[in-house]
Design a protein around this motif. Structure first.
Motif, PDB file in Angstrom:
ATOM      1  N   SER A 224     -10.911 -84.943 -40.273  1.00  0.00           N
ATOM      2  CA  SER A 224     -10.403 -84.173 -39.037  1.00  0.00           C
ATOM      3  C   SER A 224      -9.042 -84.464 -38.584  1.00  0.00           C
ATOM      4  CB  SER A 224     -11.356 -84.342 -37.939  1.00  0.00           C
ATOM      5  OG  SER A 224     -12.681 -83.649 -38.344  1.00  0.00           O
ATOM      6  N   THR A 225      -8.349 -83.787 -37.985  1.00  0.00           N
ATOM      7  CA  THR A 225      -6.858 -83.881 -37.366  1.00  0.00           C
ATOM      8  C   THR A 225      -7.228 -84.181 -36.157  1.00  0.00           C
ATOM      9  OG1 THR A 225      -5.895 -82.487 -39.051  1.00  0.00           O
ATOM     10  CG2 THR A 225      -4.595 -82.986 -37.262  1.00  0.00           C
TER      11      THR A 225
ATOM     12  N   ASN B 175     -10.987 -80.421 -41.161  1.00  0.00           N
ATOM     13  CA  ASN B 175     -10.871 -79.850 -39.589  1.00  0.00           C
ATOM     14  C   ASN B 175      -9.727 -80.144 -38.934  1.00  0.00           C
ATOM     15  OD1 ASN B 175     -13.782 -79.164 -40.558  1.00  0.00           O
ATOM     16  ND2 ASN B 175     -14.530 -81.139 -39.775  1.00  0.00           N
ATOM     17  N   ASN B 176      -8.771 -78.992 -39.171  1.00  0.00           N
ATOM     18  CA  ASN B 176      -7.490 -79.133 -38.792  1.00  0.00           C
ATOM     19  C   ASN B 176      -7.043 -78.104 -37.690  1.00  0.00           C
ATOM     20  OD1 ASN B 176      -4.457 -79.871 -39.058  1.00  0.00           O
ATOM     21  ND2 ASN B 176      -4.683 -77.712 -39.418  1.00  0.00           N
TER      22      ASN B 176
ATOM     23  N   ALA C  50     -10.495 -89.536 -39.548  1.00  0.00           N
ATOM     24  CA  ALA C  50      -9.849 -88.615 -39.024  1.00  0.00           C
ATOM     25  C   ALA C  50      -8.246 -89.108 -39.160  1.00  0.00           C
ATOM     26  CB  ALA C  50     -10.022 -88.597 -37.435  1.00  0.00           C
TER      27      ALA C  50
ATOM     28  N   CYS D 144     -17.830 -77.317 -37.165  1.00  0.00           N
ATOM     29  CA  CYS D 144     -17.382 -77.358 -38.340  1.00  0.00           C
ATOM     30  C   CYS D 144     -18.000 -78.598 -39.034  1.00  0.00           C
ATOM     31  CB  CYS D 144     -15.992 -77.624 -38.727  1.00  0.00           C
ATOM     32  SG  CYS D 144     -14.908 -75.827 -38.119  1.00  0.00           S
ATOM     33  N   MET D 145     -18.020 -79.485 -38.587  1.00  0.00           N
ATOM     34  CA  MET D 145     -18.497 -80.918 -39.069  1.00  0.00           C
ATOM     35  C   MET D 145     -19.773 -80.644 -39.301  1.00  0.00           C
ATOM     36  SD  MET D 145     -18.098 -84.490 -37.741  1.00  0.00           S
ATOM     37  CE  MET D 145     -16.306 -84.695 -37.538  1.00  0.00           C
TER      38      MET D 145
ATOM     39  N   LEU E 296     -12.712 -86.327 -30.306  1.00  0.00           N
ATOM     40  CA  LEU E 296     -12.758 -86.048 -31.771  1.00  0.00           C
ATOM     41  C   LEU E 296     -12.966 -87.605 -32.674  1.00  0.00           C
ATOM     42  CD1 LEU E 296     -12.703 -84.261 -34.133  1.00  0.00           C
ATOM     43  CD2 LEU E 296     -10.572 -84.070 -33.965  1.00  0.00           C
TER      44      LEU E 296
ATOM     45  N   ALA F  29     -14.216 -78.534 -33.551  1.00  0.00           N
ATOM     46  CA  ALA F  29     -14.293 -79.380 -34.779  1.00  0.00           C
ATOM     47  C   ALA F  29     -15.855 -79.903 -35.044  1.00  0.00           C
ATOM     48  CB  ALA F  29     -13.627 -80.533 -34.452  1.00  0.00           C
TER      49      ALA F  29
ATOM     50  N   THR G 146     -15.969 -88.640 -35.010  1.00  0.00           N
ATOM     51  CA  THR G 146     -15.757 -89.016 -36.308  1.00  0.00           C
ATOM     52  C   THR G 146     -16.451 -90.385 -36.485  1.00  0.00           C
ATOM     53  OG1 THR G 146     -13.618 -88.062 -36.401  1.00  0.00           O
ATOM     54  CG2 THR G 146     -13.859 -89.860 -37.837  1.00  0.00           C
TER      55      THR G 146
END
Length: 253
Positions: A141-142, A90-91, A184, A123-124, A164, A120, A168
């Motif tokens: 994830s970024t 997830n960037n 992450a 998406c997750m 984020l 994010a 995570t």
């Protein structure tokens, strides 16, 4: 060369340039079939072309990660294309407006949070549901060093990236026994289009960004990609809930 992700299917958002493109290319190099996703169609297709040039198997799916229906379609399309989802990155993210907290416009705040945090999470959420069906997977994830420390003039970005990192950790605990690892990476200053657009207009800003890094330079996107590949591989099998700085020592200061 060991192909650490041979036979795996990977999904990379924000893969039309910068870190995302480097990650997608690195995943393909390691043997993964790669779904490239971005809102920028031209950028995404350029990444696909780069992967195909090196003999990789890949497809492009356009997605605005701030829209749940598009994220659902993205994960569904990934499974339809390659049968499963083993590694998700997830960037996708935006820098947003630079302004002090008390002056930050509400619409600019909402845009940054919608993409960098809610997007994010959307998406997750879909990635986890697919991975539960198939018995496991890895999500990276970024985030950013802005998810670990404060940065002036970037309240929305810092809030989103701190969120984020927290997401995570929470998600990693939720699915630790389900064979889903969730981590992450927290890059420092990276030479990507997000940075070069600003520094091209200001050599003073470029010098300041490099001076902020103890190693005295910006990272290359490929250096972040190597950390993502490692976290996604079996070599990191006992790592979950981590926020890994890839930052040239920035947060050690």
């Amino acid at each position: 060369m060991t192909r650490r992700l041979e036979g795996k299917t990977a999904l990379v958002t924000g893969a039309g340039s910068g870190i995302g493109r480097a990650v997608a290319i690195a995943f393909a190099r390691e043997g993964a079939r790669v779904i490239v996703s971005d809102v920028n169609v031209a950028g995404g297709e350029a990444t696909v072309a780069a992967i195909q040039k090196q003999g990789g198997e890949t497809r492009f799916i356009r997605c605005d990660i701030s829209k749940s229906s598009e994220v659902e379609a993205l994960v569904r399309g990934t499974v339809e294309a390659f049968g499963r989802l083993d590694c998700a990155v997830n960037n996708a993210g935006i820098a947003g407006l630079m302004a002090p907290t008390g002056d930050y416009p509400e619409d600019a705040w909402d845009q940054v949070i919608a993409t960098n945090l809610k997007g994010a999470w959307l998406c997750m959420k879909q990635e986890i549901q697919q991975m539960l069906k198939q018995g496991g997977g890895s999500i990276v994830s970024t985030a950013s060093v802005a998810g670990l420390v404060g940065i002036q003039m970037a309240p929305a970005y810092v809030a989103a990236k701190h969120g984020l990192v927290g997401l995570t950790k929470a998600a990693a605990l939720d699915y630790a026994k389900a064979n889903i690892r969730i981590n992450a990476v927290c890059p420092g200053v990276v030479r990507t289009p997000m940075v070069t657009v600003s520094t091209d207009q200001s050599k003073e800003l470029e010098a300041a960004l490099m001076a902020a890094e103890p190693v005295g330079r910006m990272a290359q996107p490929e250096e972040i990609a190597e950390a993502v590949v490692w976290l996604s591989s079996g070599a990191a099998s006992f790592i979950t809930g981590a926020a890994l700085p890839v930052d040239g020592g920035f947060v050690a200061q």
